[in-house]
Write a protein that holds these residues in place. Structure first.
Motif, PDB file in Angstrom:
ATOM      1  N   PHE A  11       0.795  -1.146  -0.012  1.00 16.72           N
ATOM      2  CA  PHE A  11      -0.046  -0.192  -0.091  1.00 16.72           C
ATOM      3  C   PHE A  11       0.887   1.056   0.050  1.00 16.72           C
ATOM      4  O   PHE A  11       1.830   1.227   0.798  1.00 16.72           O
ATOM      5  N   ASN A  12       0.577   2.060  -0.796  1.00 10.46           N
ATOM      6  CA  ASN A  12       0.879   3.511  -1.106  1.00 10.46           C
ATOM      7  C   ASN A  12       2.469   3.489  -1.712  1.00 10.46           C
ATOM      8  O   ASN A  12       3.095   4.629  -1.916  1.00 10.46           O
ATOM      9  N   ASP A 128      -3.941   5.230  -6.443  1.00 16.42           N
ATOM     10  CA  ASP A 128      -5.114   6.178  -6.274  1.00 16.42           C
ATOM     11  C   ASP A 128      -4.751   7.539  -6.946  1.00 16.42           C
ATOM     12  O   ASP A 128      -3.432   7.508  -7.858  1.00 16.42           O
ATOM     13  N   GLN A 134      -2.654   0.664  -4.342  1.00 10.44           N
ATOM     14  CA  GLN A 134      -3.929   0.732  -3.674  1.00 10.44           C
ATOM     15  C   GLN A 134      -4.324  -0.839  -3.779  1.00 10.44           C
ATOM     16  O   GLN A 134      -5.450  -1.376  -3.360  1.00 10.44           O
ATOM     17  N   VAL A 162     -11.151   2.823  -4.982  1.00 14.01           N
ATOM     18  CA  VAL A 162     -10.059   3.773  -5.037  1.00 14.01           C
ATOM     19  C   VAL A 162     -10.449   4.977  -5.375  1.00 14.01           C
ATOM     20  O   VAL A 162     -10.192   5.909  -4.954  1.00 14.01           O
ATOM     21  N   GLU A 167      -8.766   4.666  -1.135  1.00 17.77           N
ATOM     22  CA  GLU A 167      -8.174   3.487  -0.589  1.00 17.77           C
ATOM     23  C   GLU A 167      -8.617   2.317  -1.385  1.00 17.77           C
ATOM     24  O   GLU A 167      -9.762   2.052  -1.419  1.00 17.77           O
ATOM     25  N   GLY A 168      -7.755   1.371  -1.442  1.00 20.04           N
ATOM     26  CA  GLY A 168      -8.190   0.004  -1.869  1.00 20.04           C
ATOM     27  C   GLY A 168      -8.579  -1.004  -0.806  1.00 20.04           C
ATOM     28  O   GLY A 168      -8.315  -0.738   0.411  1.00 20.04           O
TER      29      GLY A 168
END
Length: 186
Positions: A11-12, A128, A134, A162, A167-168
């Motif tokens: 993530f990110n 995103d 995400q 997303v 956010e996933g």
């Protein structure tokens, strides 16, 4: 044929930039493709049975995600010398025959696939609006044959989330496919 499976979502993780030629004759960068609500980069190729089994679904979901403000592109990074079906000329044919509604990019040097840590075809990277990763999951339950027509559209639903929330989903099932066909080390 053994299936390859990419790692779960980091993530990110920031989307690497690139500049690649497309089957439409243009050059594209990451920022050319990114949409206001996100970016989907998918590694596919022309000959992989996992990709061919879902190509119509990739087209369907690519169109739908573009309508949600998500930029979409596909990249072929396979070694075309060893796998001539994945040549740029054959990429052009596939893009035309399948009616790809997004750029189909050629990563001849494989630098972009390496920067993304692409593992297989298909391999999906959903970012995103700030270009943070995400989603690194599968399209749906398809494998070398398509899943049932009413199978959940995992990639589409994740990227819709997303686009709406930034956010996933925390639960993601990794994609499965053929390994990237890397060139021999020089």
């Amino acid at each position: 044929m053994t299936a390859n499976e990419p790692p779960v979502c980091d993530f990110n993780w920031p989307a690497p930039d690139f500049r690649l030629p497309a089957t439409d004759g243009r050059m594209y960068t990451r920022d050319d493709i990114a949409g206001p609500n996100g970016l989907l980069i998918m590694f596919i190729c022309n000959h992989c049975p996992y990709v061919l089994a879902v190509l119509d679904r990739i087209v369907r979901d690519g169109k739908a995600l573009q309508e949600l403000g998500i930029g979409v592109a596909a990249i072929c990074a396979n070694d075309a010398d060893a796998y001539p079906d994945d040549s740029f000329e054959n990429m052009v044919k596939l893009a035309e025959n399948a009616g790809l509604p997004f750029p189909y990019l050629h990563d001849e040097e494989q630098a972009v696939a390496r920067a993304y840590h692409a593992a297989c075809t298909p391999d999906f990277f959903g970012f995103d609006s700030k270009l943070g990763l995400q989603y690194r999951g599968r399209l749906d339950a398809s494998r070398m044959s398509p899943a049932e027509p009413d199978a959940p559209r995992e990639l589409f639903e994740a990227m819709k989330q997303v686009a709406e929330t930034g956010e996933g989903p925390r639960d993601q099932i990794a994609s499965v496919g053929c390994s990237i066909k890397w060139k021999p080390a020089a």
